[in-house]
Write a protein that holds these residues in place. Structure first.
Motif, PDB file in Angstrom:
ATOM      1  N   SER A  44      17.397  34.724   0.378  1.00 48.43           N
ATOM      2  CA  SER A  44      18.711  35.413   1.059  1.00 48.43           C
ATOM      3  C   SER A  44      19.786  34.259   1.321  1.00 48.43           C
ATOM      4  N   LEU A  45      20.731  34.742   0.803  1.00 43.21           N
ATOM      5  CA  LEU A  45      21.953  33.777   1.202  1.00 43.21           C
ATOM      6  C   LEU A  45      23.039  34.530   2.113  1.00 43.21           C
ATOM      7  N   GLY A  46      22.667  35.750   2.620  1.00 42.93           N
ATOM      8  CA  GLY A  46      23.450  36.418   3.364  1.00 42.93           C
ATOM      9  C   GLY A  46      22.932  36.798   4.958  1.00 42.93           C
ATOM     10  N   HIS A  47      21.975  35.780   5.315  1.00 39.56           N
ATOM     11  CA  HIS A  47      21.191  36.142   6.503  1.00 39.56           C
ATOM     12  C   HIS A  47      21.982  35.863   7.565  1.00 39.56           C
ATOM     13  N   ALA A  48      23.127  35.049   7.684  1.00 37.45           N
ATOM     14  CA  ALA A  48      24.229  35.061   8.754  1.00 37.45           C
ATOM     15  C   ALA A  48      24.658  36.280   9.054  1.00 37.45           C
ATOM     16  N   GLY A  49      24.813  36.939   8.137  1.00 42.62           N
ATOM     17  CA  GLY A  49      25.562  38.356   8.146  1.00 42.62           C
ATOM     18  C   GLY A  49      24.755  39.258   9.392  1.00 42.62           C
ATOM     19  N   PHE A  50      23.192  39.213   9.139  1.00 46.59           N
ATOM     20  CA  PHE A  50      22.544  40.014  10.266  1.00 46.59           C
ATOM     21  C   PHE A  50      22.501  39.446  11.517  1.00 46.59           C
ATOM     22  N   TYR A  51      22.744  38.035  11.552  1.00 50.42           N
ATOM     23  CA  TYR A  51      22.752  37.269  12.761  1.00 50.42           C
ATOM     24  C   TYR A  51      23.923  37.680  13.693  1.00 50.42           C
ATOM     25  N   ALA A  52      25.294  37.819  12.700  1.00 52.90           N
ATOM     26  CA  ALA A  52      26.268  38.114  13.353  1.00 52.90           C
ATOM     27  C   ALA A  52      26.478  39.523  13.841  1.00 52.90           C
ATOM     28  N   LEU A  53      25.950  40.543  12.985  1.00 50.22           N
ATOM     29  CA  LEU A  53      25.959  41.842  13.627  1.00 50.22           C
ATOM     30  C   LEU A  53      25.351  42.085  14.584  1.00 50.22           C
ATOM     31  N   GLY A  54      24.073  41.441  14.857  1.00 53.99           N
ATOM     32  CA  GLY A  54      23.337  41.571  16.112  1.00 53.99           C
ATOM     33  C   GLY A  54      24.151  41.345  17.479  1.00 53.99           C
ATOM     34  N   GLY A  55      25.142  40.284  17.175  1.00 54.06           N
ATOM     35  CA  GLY A  55      25.790  39.930  18.170  1.00 54.06           C
ATOM     36  C   GLY A  55      27.036  40.683  18.544  1.00 54.06           C
ATOM     37  N   TYR A  56      27.735  41.015  17.279  1.00 43.99           N
ATOM     38  CA  TYR A  56      29.048  41.987  17.471  1.00 43.99           C
ATOM     39  C   TYR A  56      28.684  43.450  17.616  1.00 43.99           C
ATOM     40  N   GLY A  57      27.433  43.626  17.494  1.00 46.34           N
ATOM     41  CA  GLY A  57      27.093  45.020  17.673  1.00 46.34           C
ATOM     42  C   GLY A  57      26.815  45.024  19.279  1.00 46.34           C
ATOM     43  N   SER A  58      26.171  44.212  19.746  1.00 50.78           N
ATOM     44  CA  SER A  58      25.923  44.345  21.311  1.00 50.78           C
ATOM     45  C   SER A  58      27.281  43.986  21.910  1.00 50.78           C
TER      46      SER A  58
ATOM     47  N   HIS B 117      25.698  36.568  24.068  1.00 48.52           N
ATOM     48  CA  HIS B 117      25.717  37.073  25.612  1.00 48.52           C
ATOM     49  C   HIS B 117      25.578  35.676  26.306  1.00 48.52           C
ATOM     50  N   TYR B 118      24.942  34.559  25.479  1.00 48.33           N
ATOM     51  CA  TYR B 118      25.026  33.295  26.219  1.00 48.33           C
ATOM     52  C   TYR B 118      26.379  32.703  26.266  1.00 48.33           C
ATOM     53  N   ALA B 119      26.774  32.620  24.799  1.00 44.94           N
ATOM     54  CA  ALA B 119      28.227  31.999  24.888  1.00 44.94           C
ATOM     55  C   ALA B 119      29.546  32.517  25.414  1.00 44.94           C
ATOM     56  N   GLY B 120      29.401  34.012  25.517  1.00 47.50           N
ATOM     57  CA  GLY B 120      30.443  34.568  25.991  1.00 47.50           C
ATOM     58  C   GLY B 120      31.563  35.072  25.317  1.00 47.50           C
ATOM     59  N   PHE B 121      31.338  34.733  23.857  1.00 46.38           N
ATOM     60  CA  PHE B 121      32.501  34.688  22.970  1.00 46.38           C
ATOM     61  C   PHE B 121      31.692  34.735  21.418  1.00 46.38           C
ATOM     62  N   ILE B 122      32.359  35.265  20.322  1.00 49.93           N
ATOM     63  CA  ILE B 122      31.797  35.459  19.185  1.00 49.93           C
ATOM     64  C   ILE B 122      32.968  35.448  18.165  1.00 49.93           C
ATOM     65  N   THR B 123      32.718  34.748  17.049  1.00 45.47           N
ATOM     66  CA  THR B 123      33.733  35.020  15.837  1.00 45.47           C
ATOM     67  C   THR B 123      32.950  35.084  14.685  1.00 45.47           C
ATOM     68  N   PRO B 124      33.638  35.717  13.511  1.00 45.45           N
ATOM     69  CA  PRO B 124      33.243  36.160  12.298  1.00 45.45           C
ATOM     70  C   PRO B 124      32.575  34.766  11.321  1.00 45.45           C
ATOM     71  N   ALA B 125      33.092  33.702  12.111  1.00 46.18           N
ATOM     72  CA  ALA B 125      32.382  32.472  11.486  1.00 46.18           C
ATOM     73  C   ALA B 125      30.772  32.369  11.691  1.00 46.18           C
ATOM     74  N   LYS B 126      30.079  33.147  12.383  1.00 46.59           N
ATOM     75  CA  LYS B 126      28.728  33.378  12.684  1.00 46.59           C
ATOM     76  C   LYS B 126      28.338  33.951  11.351  1.00 46.59           C
ATOM     77  N   ALA B 127      28.974  34.869  10.710  1.00 43.15           N
ATOM     78  CA  ALA B 127      28.633  35.512   9.553  1.00 43.15           C
ATOM     79  C   ALA B 127      28.931  35.154   7.967  1.00 43.15           C
ATOM     80  N   SER B 128      29.692  33.790   8.145  1.00 47.86           N
ATOM     81  CA  SER B 128      30.055  32.980   6.891  1.00 47.86           C
ATOM     82  C   SER B 128      28.935  32.555   6.125  1.00 47.86           C
ATOM     83  N   PHE B 129      29.412  32.377   4.901  1.00 52.52           N
ATOM     84  CA  PHE B 129      28.286  31.896   3.876  1.00 52.52           C
ATOM     85  C   PHE B 129      27.806  30.542   4.237  1.00 52.52           C
ATOM     86  N   LEU B 130      28.495  29.540   4.696  1.00 48.91           N
ATOM     87  CA  LEU B 130      28.208  28.329   5.007  1.00 48.91           C
ATOM     88  C   LEU B 130      26.912  28.263   6.174  1.00 48.91           C
ATOM     89  N   HIS B 131      27.161  29.406   7.065  1.00 46.51           N
ATOM     90  CA  HIS B 131      26.240  29.316   8.000  1.00 46.51           C
ATOM     91  C   HIS B 131      24.817  29.879   7.415  1.00 46.51           C
TER      92      HIS B 131
END
Length: 343
Positions: free
Chosen positions: A88-102, A257-271
């Motif tokens: 899986s080379l897109g797992h950061a997408g699920f990681y980011a969606l969890g943060g963005y969704g909440s 929720h810990y950082a208090g901020f989220i950006t699309p970089a959490k869903a990037s391919f590099l992540h």
């Protein structure tokens, strides 16, 4: 004399019978303590409990929280890559969606965080199920390309939906509130994330030691052979894919929720690549390898900052040298060397 000899003989026989039982019980306890499930979980709990006593300031707490969050994602990803053999080379997408969704449910629609987090994680699980049904029929580099495309799509959507996600600049995330109490401070967050890591490792170890784990290892060895013994490869691959996505989404929600901020970089391919490297570096098909890989590769850049312009060069060189001398990953290779030395 004969009357006394019978109880004496009986006493000797009882001692002789009890001695192997005691030795067997002691051996059983030693084996349990040395097992990854009992001894490893106990050691992890001890390390998590002792670390706050030696941290000099909040910076070390922040690094420890980041290590634990990355380790949670890597443990779930290792179930998919290391045990089931599905890349899986897109797992950061699920990681980011969890943060963005909440974050969206709590900030835009006013949901309480204790409700927005599980709803967001469940929604990510449904998405993984819907996407995984057709995607997991692919194999090899075709599956890698499909998951890469999924991650790219998620990253583009998060960057372009300005009204919901804040666009490339990201969005503020409300604090976590539990039972009317606002969770803040590195110490409290460390306790929450540390407990989450321990529960994730406990879940993964029990899963691997169950019939589900044996089915996953059979799929990794040969899908054809697994299907000949009655294992539904499509069902089991989809199940572990959804479980891995749920774990990643949970870690993403906690991170937001810990950082208090989220950006699309959490869903990037590099992540996504970073997460895969952590799993491979620590050792595929090793729960503790995922934890060690996440810890080492999260801490290593902190030590390499003294090299300034040569930081990334040194980082890449360390990865190359490690994989040359530890081709199976750090933990499996060390376990193999230790078993050889014992023999």
């Amino acid at each position: 004399r004969e009357g006394w000899s019978v109880p004496a003989a009986a006493n000797v026989s009882e001692r002789g019978a009890s001695t192997p039982a005691v030795a067997q019980a002691a051996t059983g306890w030693r084996q349990r303590l040395a097992s990854p499930r009992t001894g490893g979980l106990g050691l992890l709990a001890l390390v998590l409990a002792v670390l706050p006593l030696v941290f000099p300031n909040n910076y070390f707490f922040e690094i420890a929280i980041l290590v634990a969050l990355n380790a949670i994602v890597c443990v779930g990803l290792n179930l998919l890559i290391g045990y089931a053999g599905q890349i899986s080379l897109g797992h950061a997408g699920f990681y980011a969606l969890g943060g963005y969704g909440s974050a969206i449910l709590a900030a835009r629609w006013g949901w309480p965080v204790w409700l927005s987090m599980p709803v967001a994680v469940a929604a990510v699980g449904l998405l993984a199920w819907a996407v995984g049904r057709p995607t997991l029929r692919l194999k090899g580099h075709y599956l890698a390309m499909a998951t890469l495309g999924l991650g790219v799509i998620i990253s583009i959507v998060l960057s372009n939906e300005d009204r919901l996600t804040g666009g490339p600049d990201g969005m503020a995330v409300p604090p976590l509130v539990l039972l009317g109490f606002t969770v803040q401070g590195e110490t409290l967050w460390y306790a929450i994330v540390g407990l989450g890591l321990w529960l994730t490792v406990w879940f993964a170890l029990n899963l691997i030691d169950s019939p589900v784990g044996r089915a996953l290892r059979a799929l990794h060895g040969s899908e054809v052979a697994a299907e000949t013994v009655g294992i539904d490869s499509a069902q089991w691959k989809l199940r572990v894919f959804v479980q891995s996505a749920l774990i990643a989404a949970t870690a993403g929600a906690l991170t937001a929720h810990y950082a208090g901020f989220i950006t699309p970089a959490k869903a990037s391919f590099l992540h996504s690549v970073e997460l895969v490297i952590m799993v491979v570096f620590g050792g595929m098909a090793s729960i503790w390898g995922a934890v060690v890989g996440a810890a080492v590769l999260t801490l290593l850049p902190q030590f390499l900052t003294v090299l300034k312009d040569y930081e990334m060069m040194a980082f890449g060189a360390i990865l190359i040298v490690t994989m040359v001398f530890f081709p199976r990953g750090i933990v499996p290779t060390l376990q193999r060397l230790l078993s050889k030395s014992r023999r």
